[in-house]
Write a protein that holds these residues in place. Structure first.
Motif, short mmCIF file in Angstrom:
data_model
loop_
_atom_site.label_atom_id
_atom_site.label_comp_id
_atom_site.label_asym_id
_atom_site.label_seq_id
_atom_site.Cartn_x
_atom_site.Cartn_y
_atom_site.Cartn_z
N ALA A 1 -19.77 2.73 -11.16
CA ALA A 1 -20.50 2.50 -9.91
C ALA A 1 -21.97 2.87 -10.06
CB ALA A 1 -19.85 3.30 -8.78
N GLU B 1 -16.00 2.05 5.75
CA GLU B 1 -17.05 1.95 6.77
C GLU B 1 -17.61 0.53 6.84
OE1 GLU B 1 -19.89 4.89 5.59
OE2 GLU B 1 -18.46 6.53 5.86
N CYS B 2 -17.10 -0.39 5.99
CA CYS B 2 -17.75 -1.70 5.85
C CYS B 2 -16.85 -2.83 6.35
CB CYS B 2 -18.10 -1.96 4.39
SG CYS B 2 -19.26 -0.78 3.76
N ARG C 1 -21.77 5.87 -1.79
CA ARG C 1 -21.76 4.45 -1.43
C ARG C 1 -22.64 4.19 -0.21
NH1 ARG C 1 -16.24 4.49 -3.38
NH2 ARG C 1 -15.56 5.35 -1.40
N GLU C 2 -22.59 5.10 0.76
CA GLU C 2 -23.42 4.90 1.95
C GLU C 2 -24.91 4.97 1.58
OE1 GLU C 2 -24.42 7.74 4.59
OE2 GLU C 2 -24.81 6.34 6.24
N ALA D 1 -9.70 -5.23 0.32
CA ALA D 1 -8.96 -4.64 1.45
C ALA D 1 -8.35 -3.31 1.05
CB ALA D 1 -7.90 -5.61 1.92
N ALA D 2 -7.97 -3.19 -0.22
CA ALA D 2 -7.36 -1.95 -0.69
C ALA D 2 -8.34 -0.78 -0.70
CB ALA D 2 -6.77 -2.15 -2.08
N THR E 1 -18.79 -0.30 -5.87
CA THR E 1 -20.04 0.44 -5.85
C THR E 1 -20.54 0.66 -4.42
OG1 THR E 1 -20.61 -0.53 -7.95
CG2 THR E 1 -22.42 0.37 -6.69
N LEU E 2 -20.33 -0.33 -3.54
CA LEU E 2 -21.00 -0.31 -2.25
C LEU E 2 -20.07 -0.20 -1.05
CD1 LEU E 2 -23.54 -3.21 -2.89
CD2 LEU E 2 -24.06 -0.79 -2.82
N VAL E 3 -18.84 -0.65 -1.20
CA VAL E 3 -18.04 -0.93 -0.02
C VAL E 3 -16.89 0.07 0.13
CG1 VAL E 3 -16.36 -2.61 0.84
CG2 VAL E 3 -18.60 -3.37 0.07
N ASP E 4 -16.65 0.54 1.34
CA ASP E 4 -15.46 1.33 1.62
C ASP E 4 -15.05 1.11 3.07
OD1 ASP E 4 -17.26 2.88 3.04
OD2 ASP E 4 -17.48 4.34 1.44
N LEU F 1 -3.69 5.08 -2.84
CA LEU F 1 -4.79 5.49 -1.95
C LEU F 1 -5.45 6.78 -2.42
CD1 LEU F 1 -3.35 4.75 1.59
CD2 LEU F 1 -5.39 3.75 0.58
N ARG G 1 -26.20 4.27 -1.30
CA ARG G 1 -26.54 3.06 -2.07
C ARG G 1 -26.80 1.89 -1.13
NH1 ARG G 1 -21.49 4.22 -5.46
NH2 ARG G 1 -22.26 5.69 -7.02
N ARG G 2 -25.92 1.73 -0.14
CA ARG G 2 -26.11 0.61 0.80
C ARG G 2 -27.45 0.72 1.51
NH1 ARG G 2 -20.49 1.83 2.14
NH2 ARG G 2 -21.10 2.92 4.03
N MET H 1 0.83 -1.21 0.00
CA MET H 1 0.00 0.00 0.00
C MET H 1 0.86 1.26 0.00
SD MET H 1 -3.60 0.86 1.53
CE MET H 1 -3.95 -0.82 1.41
#
Lengths: 304, 190
Positions: B24, B60-61, A24-25, B75-76, B55-58, A6, A27-28, A1
């Protein structure tokens, strides 16, 4: 990494105003809202450049869904040309490049404050309702944690009691807007302050509805073909506003939801609340060829 | 009614989407309509399963993935890799014993917090194999679908664990096609 994988390349601003993690939040939570119709899902509710309580919840849903080929219609209490509606519509178009429209038939996303258009929505259309208070139990249970437990237990007895008390006191149910409705036989939701006239339009509809409260940080949804049943007693049927016999003063159209305009002589005139529907009717009266879609109400009676 | 488009406004630039935003957005649109109309097959913009995570995950998940190389890519994004029992998003291979075990473990939320139920993605063959009749929200009457490539045990586990409003959402992926099964759908195995 490493730092380089990043970070992202520099951009002047995020497409559709919201940043990628906010989207994204959304969408979830929108997926969960579809999976459990009518159940309020908490979300972070980011800052958007309008004040909370003025449509920020609806705006965040719209900005998450928007793409350049979208066509956006924004309704404020039936009208497309109110300051709030016009500003929201122009903002969405500026940050996304999506087309603006006032025609219900042309729109792919319809963001609305407190009305559902009179023309039927199609399978591919998304209705986004702005919600000031998402909690139907708030008048009977101000404690949010207790209200959550009541939803978990499907304990809606106090809502029924409220309706009963209204009948005892006034002889009829006085709840005008935001009439509580049972969704998919499990969760009671407030359909946002739409008139009683509009609630049946959500029942077994073809379109997808999101209801989002930005200030209260909760959103919920009504997928297509989902039961939305207003709470009623079996011997006191659900009644919509008595507008079936009213005629619009400007377009001559009869049998739709009307705004009452007080006159100097103490009487009142009425005009269509769904302003663009009225505009199209007037244009047609003047001989233009205008496409007017099929309507939910016909001659003042609801037809599915 | 035509309104002056901001695209023609001289002082404004046209907003441009970057590739990941466009991907996304299209992926989410497919997932959203697949879940809103269970049984209807939607097209994803590509067949890379990482696009679903993107699309969904970052960060916070909490994510569980059966596939090691997919885990590494997820994981990245900053997401925590966790065991299936703690994951809010799970990428499972349901044709393996490990995948089935994970499906028995993924969180289903609670009556207080139904949103804590997991979102599960799994490859499957759509259009052939075991017949299923779906009914519930999003479906006009009932619809029949055919799903292959995963054992029948999946449907037994799902019906045991999805007791509305608790449960998990299952997305079946076949190349660039996706089919959504929300917990609200009733599945009858034919």
């Amino acid at each position: 990494m490493s730092l380089s994988n990043l970070t992202r390349p520099w951009e002047a601003f995020s497409y559709g105003f919201l940043d990628a993690s906010a989207k994204r939040e959304m969408r979830r939570k929108m997926l969960k809202a579809i999976a459990v119709p009518g159940c309020q899902m908490p979300y972070a509710s980011r800052e958007v450049p309008i004040a909370r309580g003025w449509g920020t919840g609806g705006l965040q849903v719209t900005l998450t869904l928007i793409k350049p080929s979208s066509s956006i219609k924004v309704i404020d209490q039936g009208a497309d040309d109110g300051v709030n509606a016009a500003s929201i519509r122009r903002f969405i178009a500026r940050v996304s490049g999506a087309a603006e429209t006032m025609d219900t038939l042309e729109a792919s996303i319809l963001q609305s404050r407190h009305r559902i258009p009179e023309e039927k929505l199609r399978d591919d259309q998304i209705l986004v309702l702005q919600v000031p208070n998402p909690e139907p139990l708030r008048p009977v249970e101000p404690n949010m944690s207790a209200a959550r437990e009541m939803h978990a237990d499907a304990d809606y007895s106090r809502l029924w009691l409220t309706l009963y008390e209204q009948i005892v006191r006034s002889g009829r149910i006085m709840q005008g807007a935001a009439y509580p409705a049972l969704v998919n036989g499990r969760h009671v939701m407030t359909p946002s302050p739409i008139p009683r006239w509009d609630v049946p339009k959500l029942h077994m509809a073809r379109h997808l509805t999101f209801l989002s409260a930005g200030r209260e940080k909760r959103l919920f949804a009504v997928p297509p073909f989902t039961r939305v049943e207003p709470l009623v007693f079996s011997d006191v049927p659900y009644k919509v506003e008595d507008h079936a016999s009213l005629t619009c003063d400007r377009s001559g159209v009869k049998g739709y939801f009307m705004n009452e305009i007080p006159k100097d002589d103490g009487t009142s005139a009425h005009e269509l609340s769904d302003s663009q529907f009225g505009v199209k009717a007037i244009r047609r009266n003047e001989g233009e060829t205008v496409a007017i879609g099929d309507t939910w109400y016909k001659n003042g009676t609801f037809t599915q | 009614m035509t309104i002056q488009s901001p695209k023609t406004h001289p002082d404004l630039v046209v907003p441009v989407r970057n590739l990941s935003e466009a991907r996304a957005n299209a992926t989410y649109e497919a997932l959203m309509w697949a879940l809103a109309r269970p049984g209807e097959i939607r097209s994803l913009p590509g067949s890379d399963p990482f696009a679903l995570a993107e699309t969904l995950v970052d960060r916070e998940c909490r994510v569980f993935a059966c596939d090691a190389s997919l885990s590494e890519r997820i994981a990245a994004t900053g997401a925590y890799l966790t065991p299936a029992a703690e994951a809010d998003h799970a990428f499972l291979a349901l044709d393996t014993p490990d995948g089935l075990a994970a499906l028995r473990d993924v969180p289903t939320g609670s009556h207080l917090y139904p949103d804590e139920g997991a979102t599960v993605f799994a490859p499957a063959d759509i259009g052939s194999g075991r017949g299923l009749r779906l009914s519930g929200p999003g479906i006009e009457g009932a619809v029949e679908i055919w799903i292959g490539g995963i054992p029948d045990e999946v449907w037994a586990i799902r019906s045991a664990r999805c007791e509305y409003p608790i449960g998990f959402e299952l997305f079946l992926i076949d190349g660039d096609r996706v089919l959504g099964l929300p917990r609200s759908a009733t599945i009858e195995v034919l």
